[in-house]
Enzyme design. Structure first.
Site, PDB file in Angstrom:
ATOM      1  N   GLU A  95       9.359   8.442  14.901  1.00 25.59           N
ATOM      2  CA  GLU A  95       8.933   8.885  16.232  1.00 25.59           C
ATOM      3  C   GLU A  95       9.704   8.203  17.359  1.00 25.59           C
ATOM      4  O   GLU A  95       9.911   8.780  18.419  1.00 25.59           O
ATOM      5  CB  GLU A  95       7.431   8.670  16.411  1.00 25.59           C
ATOM      6  CG  GLU A  95       6.561   9.623  15.612  1.00 25.59           C
ATOM      7  CD  GLU A  95       6.287   9.145  14.190  1.00 25.59           C
ATOM      8  OE1 GLU A  95       6.897   8.147  13.752  1.00 25.59           O
ATOM      9  OE2 GLU A  95       5.446   9.777  13.511  1.00 25.59           O
ATOM     10  N   PHE A 110      -9.572   7.527  10.583  1.00 21.23           N
ATOM     11  CA  PHE A 110      -8.235   7.457   9.996  1.00 21.23           C
ATOM     12  C   PHE A 110      -7.182   7.854  11.031  1.00 21.23           C
ATOM     13  O   PHE A 110      -7.293   8.889  11.682  1.00 21.23           O
ATOM     14  CB  PHE A 110      -8.152   8.393   8.781  1.00 21.23           C
ATOM     15  CG  PHE A 110      -6.784   8.444   8.170  1.00 21.23           C
ATOM     16  CD1 PHE A 110      -6.243   7.317   7.563  1.00 21.23           C
ATOM     17  CD2 PHE A 110      -6.030   9.600   8.208  1.00 21.23           C
ATOM     18  CE1 PHE A 110      -4.963   7.356   7.022  1.00 21.23           C
ATOM     19  CE2 PHE A 110      -4.754   9.640   7.664  1.00 21.23           C
ATOM     20  CZ  PHE A 110      -4.223   8.514   7.066  1.00 21.23           C
ATOM     21  N   GLN A 111      -6.179   7.026  11.190  1.00 19.15           N
ATOM     22  CA  GLN A 111      -5.076   7.218  12.141  1.00 19.15           C
ATOM     23  C   GLN A 111      -5.570   7.377  13.578  1.00 19.15           C
ATOM     24  O   GLN A 111      -4.971   8.089  14.366  1.00 19.15           O
ATOM     25  CB  GLN A 111      -4.191   8.398  11.725  1.00 19.15           C
ATOM     26  CG  GLN A 111      -3.403   8.094  10.449  1.00 19.15           C
ATOM     27  CD  GLN A 111      -2.267   9.058  10.179  1.00 19.15           C
ATOM     28  OE1 GLN A 111      -2.305  10.215  10.579  1.00 19.15           O
ATOM     29  NE2 GLN A 111      -1.234   8.587   9.480  1.00 19.15           N
ATOM     30  N   LYS A 163      -7.800  16.701  17.847  1.00 22.27           N
ATOM     31  CA  LYS A 163      -7.577  17.770  16.875  1.00 22.27           C
ATOM     32  C   LYS A 163      -8.554  18.919  17.125  1.00 22.27           C
ATOM     33  O   LYS A 163      -8.207  20.088  16.985  1.00 22.27           O
ATOM     34  CB  LYS A 163      -7.744  17.225  15.456  1.00 22.27           C
ATOM     35  CG  LYS A 163      -7.248  18.185  14.403  1.00 22.27           C
ATOM     36  CD  LYS A 163      -7.116  17.529  13.050  1.00 22.27           C
ATOM     37  CE  LYS A 163      -6.534  18.507  12.044  1.00 22.27           C
ATOM     38  NZ  LYS A 163      -6.369  17.900  10.715  1.00 22.27           N
ATOM     39  N   MET A 191      25.342 -10.455  21.995  1.00 20.54           N
ATOM     40  CA  MET A 191      24.957 -10.969  23.307  1.00 20.54           C
ATOM     41  C   MET A 191      24.088 -12.214  23.166  1.00 20.54           C
ATOM     42  O   MET A 191      24.220 -13.168  23.938  1.00 20.54           O
ATOM     43  CB  MET A 191      24.231  -9.876  24.103  1.00 20.54           C
ATOM     44  CG  MET A 191      24.000 -10.236  25.549  1.00 20.54           C
ATOM     45  SD  MET A 191      25.541 -10.549  26.439  1.00 20.54           S
ATOM     46  CE  MET A 191      25.874  -8.931  27.132  1.00 20.54           C
TER      47      MET A 191
END
Lengths: 588, 177
Positions: free
Chosen positions: A76, A138-139, A188, A503
């Site tokens: 993602e 969940f999630q 959802k 760096m």
């Protein structure tokens, strides 16, 4: 009533989008409403990754494949950076579509990056069903809470009826004023349930509480013009805002009419061609010598679309104390935030410069401008020429960028990651066209370049996109090679490989007595990895082969990875040490 | 340290309190008190936030950052002499049999406080006023056994001729826009 997964609106035939529009009045579900809203906003590309809590939207997307190109990324974060690259080159909002919980939290880095670099994003995020909210389902993650400080606006849709209005608001907020990321968290249940009223979409044109000022107040413009006309040693500092406002032509006209030298910030680069006689270089920690030093000698600073980042100002308490400041900025909260403005002008850079043009007097500041050239000569002699004229040792980063710049005639879109290579790319690429540098400025996000280059290529298919990446950065998002290959985008990627986090190593060398604490990398065989993803590539280890290797890269039909083994312990100079004033810039 | 009262007019939406308080947190500015209620205009909420700060410039920056929130319609920053303001304090005082009896007359006349609830062995006294007045009363009443003491956040209205909502949505941090 809570919708359940088995409900699929019978009024929405899966086969054809056109059929949806012929069934009227149509009580479509939230996911289809979302698709229609995206189309109404002219969205043709989405970067995303499916998952449980966003599946109804993906199910609807199946019906819209002809109109919306969904690009499946590998992570993602890649979706976010790709959308940023897309947004930066098109000026339109990049759209991301991800699932709840980890899908959303993986986007967080890109969202924060987009906020600080004023990049318009619309992030559509799945969320657990309304009844499960707050139950540690969940999630489930509190994405609203997580992203609140790093979005321009966020909203949780719990009701399908909200979709059209909220999407219209989201695009308006993301793309207007000072652009930024907007996140829409969609349960959802809202994706599944039918709207209770017919779908109607109206694009948002204004909001009661959010009214960015595009057209400046005349008295502010007049005060700014008076200050500019009175200046003996005026100096224009250009930030990203000028390109966001598409005000490159107006800026050039302003500079040419008034004869004022122009420097840019890192993100302001490519606003004005680097060979323009009034362009004097770029500002900041690793910017050019003259532009940094001369800020302390100007009597009027005209800052346009820039926010006086600490990488530009060094120690802000010692910065441009001698100068009067005209600050042109669309975001009023930036005015006086770091540097007090004597003549603030709130407005869109294009509109402000257009209003200024008739009020400023033609002038010629040749003597003042030539002062910059003295410092150029010092920088050339001390740094630039030695870096570009090596005959022994390993290839230097500067040589690669210089040669790339010549071979692409400064016409490419350069996408860089973060670190030494980023600074070298900025120093040595000679930009000829506007909107040609895509880099992570404010956030300094390693791993930005590969997905952002992909997004930039999707957004600008007619331009050559070259990503310049460090070996450390590459390994943060290298899985997006798969996205590039699958989508057949001809991205050219160059890894400048010094087997170091360069760096950090430079800082450790200069400020921590060479105590190289965990900066050496044991790298994989990058070309084998690229081939594993189905991408061609080659390694260049010899100066004598560099030109041919770059020719091969640029001429290759399709994506290509060129790894250049560069000098291991090379430093980027000039350098303003952190916390020092810009006049203390070091040449070595 | 100067006390500032910041009045924020917003759309009445979920999560906005968080968005506003994050701005204080990031700048390490402590909120002395905070009250929120709907205004006379439907759908418009009013936050009254009290802070103490030594730099007016920093407070102005803070106000501009708050103004930047999409749902915020207007923000006004006030010094104490520019507003009429009050808080409510409730004191629960133990009054068991045989304890020193309350001097209700002094409480009423001198401190303008009122007994608002009589329990079997306690009373609840309400005192409305600014923080100085409330703590003066606190100093007086502490000779009795204070079981509980609670103060509300400040509520304030500006000493202007018009109501603040009259300035919505056109009103801005005038200098900048």
């Amino acid at each position: 009533m809570e919708a359940i997964a088995s409900i699929k609106p019978e009024t929405v035939p899966a086969a054809s989008v056109a059929a949806i529009d012929t069934v009227a009045p149509t009580y479509i579900n939230g996911s289809h409403a979302l698709m229609k809203a995206l189309l109404a906003e002219g969205v043709d590309t989405i970067f995303g990754y499916p998952g449980g809590a966003i599946m109804p939207v993906y199910d609807a997307l199946y019906d819209y494949q002809d109109q919306i190109n969904h690009i499946l990324v590998r992570h993602e974060q890649g979706a976010g950076h790709a959308a940023q690259g897309y947004a930066r080159v098109t000026g339109r909002a990049g759209v991301c579509l991800v699932t709840s919980g980890p899908g959303a939290t993986n986007l967080v880095t890109a969202i924060a990056d987009a906020l600080i670099d004023s990049t318009p994003l619309v992030c559509l995020v799945g969320q657990v069903g309304k009844k499960l909210l707050g139950t540690d389902a969940f999630q489930e993650a509190d994405v609203m809470g997580v992203t609140m400080p790093i979005t321009k606006w966020n909203y949780q849709i719990t009701d399908a009826d909200e979709v059209p209005e909220i999407l219209a608001k989201a695009f308006y907020i993301a793309q207007s004023g000072r652009p930024g990321p907007v996140l829409i968290d969609m349960t959802k249940s809202a994706q599944l349930e039918l709207m209770t009223k017919p779908y109607v979409y109206e694009r948002c044109q204004s909001l009661v509480s959010y009214r960015p000022r595009r057209i400046p107040k005349q008295e502010q413009v007049e005060a700014a013009a008076a200050l500019i006309n009175s200046a003996k040693r005026p100096y224009i500092l250009v930030g990203h805002g000028v390109q966001i406002a598409k005000a490159e032509d107006e800026l050039r006209e302003l500079a040419e009419k008034t004869g004022i030298p122009v420097a840019t910030t890192l993100l302001g680069q490519s606003t004005i061609p680097t060979n323009h006689p009034l362009y004097v270089g770029w500002l900041g920690m690793h910017g050019n010598y003259g532009p940094n030093v001369m800020t302390d000698q100007a009597d009027v600073i005209i800052a346009i679309g820039m926010r006086f980042d600490d990488r530009v100002t060094g120690d802000a308490s010692k910065y441009i104390k001698q100068a009067k400041v005209v600050h042109i900025e669309i975001d009023p909260s930036e005015i006086d935030k770091i540097i007090r403005a004597d003549a603030p002008v709130v407005g869109d850079a294009k509109e402000v410069i257009k209003a200024l043009l008739p009020l400023v007097k033609p002038n010629d500041h040749t003597v003042w401008r030539n002062e910059f050239r003295k410092y150029d000569a010092i920088e050339n002699e001390t740094i630039t020429v030695p870096e570009l004229t090596n005959t022994g040792g390993k290839i230097r980063m500067a040589e690669v960028i210089d040669m790339l710049s010549k071979k692409t005639k400064g016409e490419a879109i350069l996408v860089t990651d973060v670190g030494q290579h980023q600074m070298m790319a900025s120093r040595y690429y000679q930009f000829r066209r506007p909107n040609s540098l895509v880099t992570s400025g404010g956030m300094g996000t390693m791993g930005f370049a590969l997905p952002a280059a992909f997004g930039a290529q999707v957004g600008a298919p007619d331009r050559q996109v070259v990503a310049v990446i460090g070996d450390g950065c590459f390994q943060m998002t290298l899985q997006e090679l798969g996205t590039i290959v699958q989508n057949k985008q001809p991205v050219k990627a160059i890894i400048l490989n010094n087997n170091f986090l360069g760096m950090v190593r430079q800082w450790q060398q200069l400020f921590h007595e060479r105590r190289y604490s965990f900066v050496e990398l044991q790298n994989p065989d990058f070309i084998t990895i690229a081939r594993g993803f189905g991408m061609d590539g080659q390694t260049c280890d010899e100066r004598s082969n560099l030109s041919d290797a770059l020719d091969t890269l640029l001429a290759h039909d399709g994506p290509f990875l060129l790894e250049v083994i560069v000098e291991k312990e090379e430093n980027v100079f000039p350098m303003v040490p952190a916390g020092a004033s810009v006049s203390q810039i070091r040449l070595k | 340290m100067t006390t500032y009262t910041i009045c924020i007019f917003t759309e009445n939406t979920i999560g906005l309190l968080n968005r506003i308080t994050i701005i204080f947190t990031r700048r390490r500015i402590n909120i002395e008190s905070l009250t929120v209620s709907e205004t006379e205009r439907k759908g418009v909420s009013r936050f009254t936030i009290v802070i103490k700060h030594e730099s007016r410039e920093e407070v102005e920056k803070l106000v501009r950052q708050i103004r930047k929130i999409v749902e915020v319609m207007a923000v006004f920053g006030y010094l104490n002499d520019e507003i009429v303001y009050n808080e409510i304090a409730l004191f629960k005082i133990s009054t068991p049999l045989g304890s020193k009896s309350l001097d209700v007359e002094t409480i009423n006349k001198e401190y303008k406080a009122w007994v608002v609830y009589w329990g079997l062995d306690y009373v609840v006294i309400e005192k409305t006023g600014n923080d100085t007045e409330i703590f003066e009363f606190f100093a007086y009443i502490k000779q009795y056994d204070i079981l509980e003491f609670v103060r509300s956040g400040r509520v304030a209205v500006g000493k202007t001729e018009k109501g603040l909502v009259e300035y919505l949505p056109e009103s801005e941090w005038a200098y900048y826009l």
